[in-house]
Scaffold this motif. Structure first.
Motif, PDB file in Angstrom:
ATOM      1  N   ALA A  35      -8.593  13.948   1.704  1.00  0.00           N
ATOM      2  CA  ALA A  35      -9.982  13.352   2.231  1.00  0.00           C
ATOM      3  C   ALA A  35     -11.279  13.653   1.304  1.00  0.00           C
ATOM      4  O   ALA A  35     -11.196  14.539   0.491  1.00  0.00           O
ATOM      5  N   ASP A  57      -0.640   1.573  13.023  1.00  0.00           N
ATOM      6  CA  ASP A  57      -1.964   1.313  13.512  1.00  0.00           C
ATOM      7  C   ASP A  57      -1.981  -0.227  13.864  1.00  0.00           C
ATOM      8  O   ASP A  57      -1.787  -1.175  12.941  1.00  0.00           O
ATOM      9  N   ASP A  99     -13.650  -6.002  14.887  1.00  0.00           N
ATOM     10  CA  ASP A  99     -12.789  -6.366  13.571  1.00  0.00           C
ATOM     11  C   ASP A  99     -12.446  -7.743  13.254  1.00  0.00           C
ATOM     12  O   ASP A  99     -11.361  -8.137  12.742  1.00  0.00           O
ATOM     13  N   ASN A 146     -12.446  -8.291   9.612  1.00  0.00           N
ATOM     14  CA  ASN A 146     -11.907  -7.082   8.658  1.00  0.00           C
ATOM     15  C   ASN A 146     -10.387  -7.353   8.041  1.00  0.00           C
ATOM     16  O   ASN A 146      -9.358  -6.833   8.435  1.00  0.00           O
ATOM     17  N   ARG A 167     -12.769   0.325   4.150  1.00  0.00           N
ATOM     18  CA  ARG A 167     -13.429   1.068   5.205  1.00  0.00           C
ATOM     19  C   ARG A 167     -12.692   2.366   5.529  1.00  0.00           C
ATOM     20  O   ARG A 167     -13.274   3.333   5.792  1.00  0.00           O
ATOM     21  N   THR A 168     -11.472   2.197   5.390  1.00  0.00           N
ATOM     22  CA  THR A 168     -10.468   3.453   5.528  1.00  0.00           C
ATOM     23  C   THR A 168     -10.457   4.663   4.758  1.00  0.00           C
ATOM     24  O   THR A 168     -10.605   5.636   5.041  1.00  0.00           O
ATOM     25  N   ARG A 180     -12.898   5.001   2.016  1.00  0.00           N
ATOM     26  CA  ARG A 180     -14.419   5.215   1.696  1.00  0.00           C
ATOM     27  C   ARG A 180     -15.004   5.767   2.816  1.00  0.00           C
ATOM     28  O   ARG A 180     -15.588   6.542   2.655  1.00  0.00           O
ATOM     29  N   ASP A 181     -15.154   4.842   3.946  1.00  0.00           N
ATOM     30  CA  ASP A 181     -16.265   5.151   4.970  1.00  0.00           C
ATOM     31  C   ASP A 181     -15.492   6.230   5.643  1.00  0.00           C
ATOM     32  O   ASP A 181     -16.374   7.203   6.290  1.00  0.00           O
ATOM     33  N   THR A 182     -14.439   6.424   6.075  1.00  0.00           N
ATOM     34  CA  THR A 182     -13.641   7.606   7.043  1.00  0.00           C
ATOM     35  C   THR A 182     -13.393   8.536   6.167  1.00  0.00           C
ATOM     36  O   THR A 182     -13.431   9.657   6.570  1.00  0.00           O
ATOM     37  N   GLY A 183     -13.380   8.374   4.735  1.00  0.00           N
ATOM     38  CA  GLY A 183     -12.974   9.518   3.836  1.00  0.00           C
ATOM     39  C   GLY A 183     -11.650  10.003   3.919  1.00  0.00           C
ATOM     40  O   GLY A 183     -11.199  10.749   2.996  1.00  0.00           O
ATOM     41  N   TYR A 184     -10.642   9.248   4.668  1.00  0.00           N
ATOM     42  CA  TYR A 184      -9.141   9.274   4.236  1.00  0.00           C
ATOM     43  C   TYR A 184      -8.339   8.571   3.112  1.00  0.00           C
ATOM     44  O   TYR A 184      -8.013   7.470   3.282  1.00  0.00           O
TER      45      TYR A 184
END
Length: 286
Positions: free
Chosen positions: A39, A61, A238, A241, A249-250, A252-256
């Motif tokens: 992360a 998911d 979404d 999306n 988004r997964t 960079r934004d969430t950090g994962y």
């Protein structure tokens, strides 16, 4: 002078090194990150090998599958519509008229402007309160919310078609210019009309050019990011999306980063198989 095997490999060695550094190495690093639990914000040494867990998680998911469905609809819609619009523009511009060179030059404008700027321009045009689109629609009593839940996806498709049509029109025009006029003269002598000439001469002659253009276009559309990000950021909810944005988004934004890298690998595999399928189809048709 005939070159030996060693000399031949010596000549292509620089190209092989460049490909390894700038193409293969990033892909291998992406695969490596995709197999790690990692992360943003944590030291590199805290990463942990998890094998295929990230890939298993994304396939379980529901948002990922929603993004896949949106992406396929988006790619097909933009590719087909841009092909139709681009070919129509090329057929119009192909005729001899005054200022033709200026018109052809203006067709490059969408490709020259950065996607982020295009996104901002179209976002202003789509504005419900002061957008130029609603300004022309308001006399008819129409003032839709283009970036709202119902029309956001359509708005993104329209903007992407406008951008993609630039490439398609230029490629189609180049193909039209390469068709010998004698073919049309012979068809006219045989009594063929414009519609018959189009389907009997123009389309068959353009097939190889358009096939390559469609292949490049679909890969490019699959990776469209800037315009969608500026216009909607994947929303509302979404509804826009698409996969390229979902990867960002997964990761960079969430950090994962591990999950984001796994999604990027899936995106690359989809692009590869789409290209291979089209290449096989073209190989059978040509």
């Amino acid at each position: 002078m005939k070159l030996g095997i060693k000399e031949k490999y010596a000549y292509i060695l620089p190209a092989q090194i460049a490909i390894a550094l700038f193409a293969i190495t990033p892909i291998l690093f992406l695969l490596y990150i995709g197999s790690q639990k990692f992360a943003i914000g944590f030291p590199w040494r805290t990463r942990k090998f998890v094998g295929l867990k990230n890939f298993v998680d994304i396939f379980q998911d529901g948002r990922f599958w929603n993004s896949i469905g949106l992406t396929f609809i988006f790619v097909i819609a933009v590719t087909v519509l841009s092909l139709i619009v681009g070919l129509a523009i090329a057929l119009i511009v192909h005729r001899e008229f005054k200022f033709k060179a200026i018109v052809i030059s203006s067709m490059l404008i969408p490709s020259i402007i950065p996607p982020s700027i295009l996104g901002l321009l179209w976002k202003l045009m789509y504005s419900k309160e002061y957008g130029v689109i609603n300004y022309f629609l308001s006399p008819f009593g129409i003032s839709p919310n283009w970036l709202g839940p119902n029309l956001a996806f359509i708005a993104v498709v329209i903007t992407s078609v406008w951008l993609a049509s630039s490439f398609m029109s230029l490629v189609s025009l180049a193909g039209l210019e390469s068709i010998p006029p004698e073919f049309y003269e012979a068809a006219a002598i045989d009594g063929a009309g414009p519609v018959q000439a189009f389907f009997g001469i123009t389309l068959p002659m353009l097939k190889p050019v358009l096939g390559i253009a469609v292949m490049l276009q679909q890969v490019g559309v699959l990776h469209i990011f800037g315009i969608v990000y500026i216009l909607t950021r994947g929303g509302p909810g979404d509804r826009t999306n698409v996969l390229a944005l979902f990867v960002y988004r997964t990761g960079r934004d969430t950090g994962y980063m591990g999950l984001g890298a796994a999604m990027a690998v899936v995106l690359a595999v989809i692009a590869l198989f789409m290209s291979l399928a089209l290449i096989k189809y073209l190989g059978e048709e040509l």
